[in-house]
Design a protein around this motif. Sequence first.
Motif: not given
Lengths: 446, 432
Positions: A258, A298-299, A302, A304-305, B58, B62, B69, B126-127, B129-130, B133-134
């Motif tokens: 990252q 993010r939303e 997508g 970054t957290y 997550h 949504q 959303k 999308n989630q 992917a999130v 990232e987390e």
Amino acid sequence: MNAPARPPVPEVTAQFRLGEWAEATLPGGVVGWAVRRAAVPLVELRLAWPLPAAAAEQRAALAVLDESVLGGTTKRDRAELAGAVQRLGGYLSVEVGRDRAVLRAGSLAEELPALLALVGEVLHDAQYPEGVVAGDRRRVAEEILLARSQPRVLAGEALDRRLHPRHPYGQGLPSPSAVRRVRAEGLRALHRTVFGHPGARLVLVGDWPPAEALARVEEALGPWFAEAATQPTLALPEPLGAPPAGPLALVRRAGAVQSTIRIGGPAPRRADASWPATVLANLAFGGLFSSRLVENLRERRGYTYSPHSGIEHRLAGSRFLVALDVATEVTAPALVEVAYELGRAAALGFDADEVADARRYALGSLLLATATGGGLAGSLIGQALDGLPADYLERHSAALQAVEPDAVRAAARRLLAPAGQRTVVLGDPQVAEELSALGPLAVADR
Amino acid sequence: MAPPARTLELVRDQLANGLEVVVLPDHAVPVVAVSVVYDVGFRSEPEGRTGFAHLFEHLMFQGSAGVGKMEHARLVQGAGGVFNGHTRPDLTSYYEALPAPALELALFLEADRMGRLALDQEKLENQIAVVQEEIWVNVLNRPYGGFPWIDLPAVAFDSFANAHNGYGSFEDLEGASLEDAAAFYRTYYAPANAVLAVCGDCEPERVLALAEEHFGPIEARPKPARPSFAEPPLPEPRRRQVTDPRAPSPAVAYGLRAPDPVGDLDRLLDCLVVAALLGDGDASRLRRRLVHEEGVATDVGCYLGTFGDPLSMRDPLLFQVTLFHPGVRPEGALWEAIVAELGRLAEEGPAPEELARVRAVLEAERWRGQEDVLDRALEVADLTVIHQRPELLVELPARLGAVDEARVRAAARWLAEQHPAVLEVLPGGEAR
């Protein structure tokens, strides 16, 4: 099922109230505030000193000081001191930051006098025994190695250097070898410089009548403050200037999956008339989960957290910060989106709905953040050190209610304008090529 | 000045669809906290779907039939509140803390997503992917990421439920489908499988009426049977080494089997006191010895449960000791020191003043945990889900206070006889 209709979002009508409180000028001119909070039988103490420039430069010694200050007195060694604090249902810690030293302590309310006595004992009589200091400097050196393996620490250091290159705030963590050279003798002298600085401020929150609590403080700590007042007042670091111009900075971290992106620029002080509007501008830009930054990065994408923005107050100046960690392959696109959102907000401001949401959040979160004794004490000590009055939060709460849309637009222009921001990226060297397409790029190893 | 007696008003109810409601009024500050805790965590996710319980958490943000959303965040924060959710081995929690007048809005939001969640493929992708990232930011891109909770369970346990990590593999996450989500929601997000807790500036009768109005219409579905995840204790010590390319120095975690929190709560509390004696602060035995006297560790931690919250877990769970150390002493010798301290505690017991101060700290910590209405709403909901006993919130201080020398000795002896699961993190060299 027949679902009930969605209730409207109510206005935040409850105002923050400090409640029963008292102020005392303690020996040496130290100002103390005590606030009554009786929901639980606890008490929270905060004692803070501004860090003079002469001390701020001794990063290695300061890093050991906040460990070794609790390393023992003539009466008890480190474990006995820690045990004595625990006996009160208490805790005691000291943290020396970039611009201040803060002592945090708390205990069961009935034990306040005993807690204050232990704090006084540490201030008067911390011994910095050779063996303790030797162990602490070895451990602190290890901890610095650990910290400097964390991307957020490295990126934070890079941004500090970028924003404040010739200021004590621009210095990163000390080197482990400098820490290993710290001597007990030097710490004893530094103890007086830091904890004996005459500008101390004190806050007490808990289940005690405020005036009586301050009388107990005076008994226990008055002599130390009186002695401190006889010390010469050392100058604080110069106010922060505008960050120097220059290219986007890439700090290489080979193999990073990252990129750690940090963006910063100047922000107004809390005493400034534009401050309440600035709070709303920051929240609408990146301080809320429903802000533009999070919504986009993010939303929608997508990338970054947890992207966010915030404002940090240090004694020599305040700064605006944006932080996000993104997958290596979207580093450049993420920067483009952040710059777009900054530029859009600076040029066009926010919609009425966005400002209304930010205002209610600012008012509500102030109630939530000050709902516990520790939360309130933490807010108050920061205010006190910044020279704000004890009823600042009540005034701020009223000022937030009164902010006009034009003021938010003006604040957004000043706070968010991309020209005022400096950017650092910590990440794999492979991102250099894409980043250089965005403009001039400086690549460094740290 | 003795602390005044403090009582806690606690009102309990159950709706016809099975949802349990707990209300704790407290008018000290004009704020209120709402938590909804579901009796499902990552131990219940299906094989091949590691990380699904957390991914599903997550998805709950949504949108639902009455909430678009991104609207959840906008409504809660726009009402002056804060919100979040978390997934644990045995439960998943959703919560808000807000100015008191926003209570009904929070109840509406929780009821709408309990009854009418709205999912689609785009939100799912999308989630995913999130969440990836987390995982990158919390585990893969930092030294000691996820230590020890990601890797220790696989050393300590054999069954899929207990051994896999709750973040899941990227492959499993990418395989998650809308059908999986619908089935998981239908089974585990039934009102009968949840507890609603409200704490703060509110009137219980009004809360119960609002709960009925918003949650009452949600269709009743059976509470899913929860299989036992019990496993026998390790028959012998078990060790695993992992290399962390980003770590500058070694770390080690020891996991010992802890008593069953539900079936044997008092013995679990005994272990909580042992953990404080061993690892809480500079006066504690392990910290004094390993960090300050011998200088062979930079940090020691001692806690129970995956995330240090043993009252939110069912059996099996671990008593964990974690050490960060410069590598001057081999792992085996560090373990011997821990066993020696447990043995000494079992033989000699704690000194009276040592036990007294640990009790005082645990008492003050209980108060600190009670002070924040959100912490209290979460804890009382957890206690209701796991222990079916919200009153434990009030009873715990006395039960902790009753842990005496003999019980500490017995718990220390029992722990010393467990075979450890050992997870060693070796530095990969890149960082130094």
